[in-house]
Design an enzyme around this catalytic site. Structure first.
Site, PDB file in Angstrom:
ATOM      1  N   LYS A 101      98.568  36.995  41.190  1.00 41.11           N
ATOM      2  CA  LYS A 101      97.600  35.910  41.386  1.00 41.11           C
ATOM      3  C   LYS A 101      97.008  35.142  40.231  1.00 41.11           C
ATOM      4  O   LYS A 101      96.331  34.264  40.363  1.00 41.11           O
ATOM      5  CB  LYS A 101      96.170  36.819  42.195  1.00 41.11           C
ATOM      6  CG  LYS A 101      96.593  37.314  43.450  1.00 41.11           C
ATOM      7  CD  LYS A 101      95.250  38.016  44.210  1.00 41.11           C
ATOM      8  CE  LYS A 101      95.767  38.378  45.508  1.00 41.11           C
ATOM      9  NZ  LYS A 101      94.613  38.686  46.372  1.00 41.11           N
ATOM     10  N   ASP A 157      89.834  34.780  48.700  1.00 37.93           N
ATOM     11  CA  ASP A 157      89.634  36.248  48.793  1.00 37.93           C
ATOM     12  C   ASP A 157      87.951  36.410  49.044  1.00 37.93           C
ATOM     13  O   ASP A 157      87.384  37.183  49.840  1.00 37.93           O
ATOM     14  CB  ASP A 157      89.937  36.867  47.681  1.00 37.93           C
ATOM     15  CG  ASP A 157      91.330  37.208  47.278  1.00 37.93           C
ATOM     16  OD1 ASP A 157      92.145  37.126  48.572  1.00 37.93           O
ATOM     17  OD2 ASP A 157      92.025  37.400  46.264  1.00 37.93           O
ATOM     18  N   ASN A 169      95.358  32.877  45.551  1.00 38.02           N
ATOM     19  CA  ASN A 169      96.063  33.831  46.662  1.00 38.02           C
ATOM     20  C   ASN A 169      96.790  32.751  47.586  1.00 38.02           C
ATOM     21  O   ASN A 169      97.541  33.167  48.599  1.00 38.02           O
ATOM     22  CB  ASN A 169      95.255  34.706  47.298  1.00 38.02           C
ATOM     23  CG  ASN A 169      94.200  33.966  48.251  1.00 38.02           C
ATOM     24  OD1 ASN A 169      94.088  32.744  48.161  1.00 38.02           O
ATOM     25  ND2 ASN A 169      93.524  34.970  49.167  1.00 38.02           N
TER      26      ASN A 169
END
Length: 148
Positions: free
Chosen positions: A81, A117, A102
């Site tokens: 990431k 996220d 992501n």
């Protein structure tokens, strides 16, 4: 959700997940199910660094290969990431603020990084609160501040 037939004029999306130890990931089934519900064909591939005997240092070659093979986008997970960030041409404000990505959209020679996220966590948290009839508590709770 009732699945819609894929549009005949549009090729299926080609998507993938890059990370380590992802063979049991639920992401492929989830992504293909949602695409079908939207009437979009989708092929989703796992790019498991563990299975390939690779580390995050292989990301430059993997991104180039994905572009050459016509991938439309990639989900990115551990340990990639943060390592993927310098390999991208653009970052969404959320990805730039978090310093992690992501999701990578591959479009017209550009690599656009996003991070879902925080929004995904917040949405799930709110849903759980509603499901448990704690809406008043959740609605009065302060929003999670963006990282500085």
């Amino acid at each position: 959700m009732t699945a819609q037939p894929p549009s005949p004029a549009r090729r299926p999306l080609l998507l993938g997940l890059i990370g380590t130890g992802i063979q049991l990931s639920r992401t492929p089934a989830m992504q293909m199910r949602e695409a079908a519900a939207q009437g979009v064909g989708c092929v989703y591939r796992l790019i498991d660094l563990t299975e390939l005997g690779l580390g995050a240092e292989a990301l430059p070659e993997l991104l180039t290969a994905a572009e050459r093979m016509g991938f439309d986008g990639l989900n990115i997970t551990h340990p990639c990431k943060q390592a993927v960030v310098p390999l991208l041409t653009e970052l969404s404000p959320e990805a730039a603020a978090l310093g992690a990505v992501n999701t990578v959209v591959l479009r017209a020679g550009r690599r656009i990084g996003h991070n879902t996220d925080c929004s995904g966590f917040a949405d799930g948290f709110r849903r759980q609160c509603r499901m448990r009839h704690w809406a008043a508590r959740c609605n009065s709770a302060p929003a999670v501040p963006a990282p500085r």
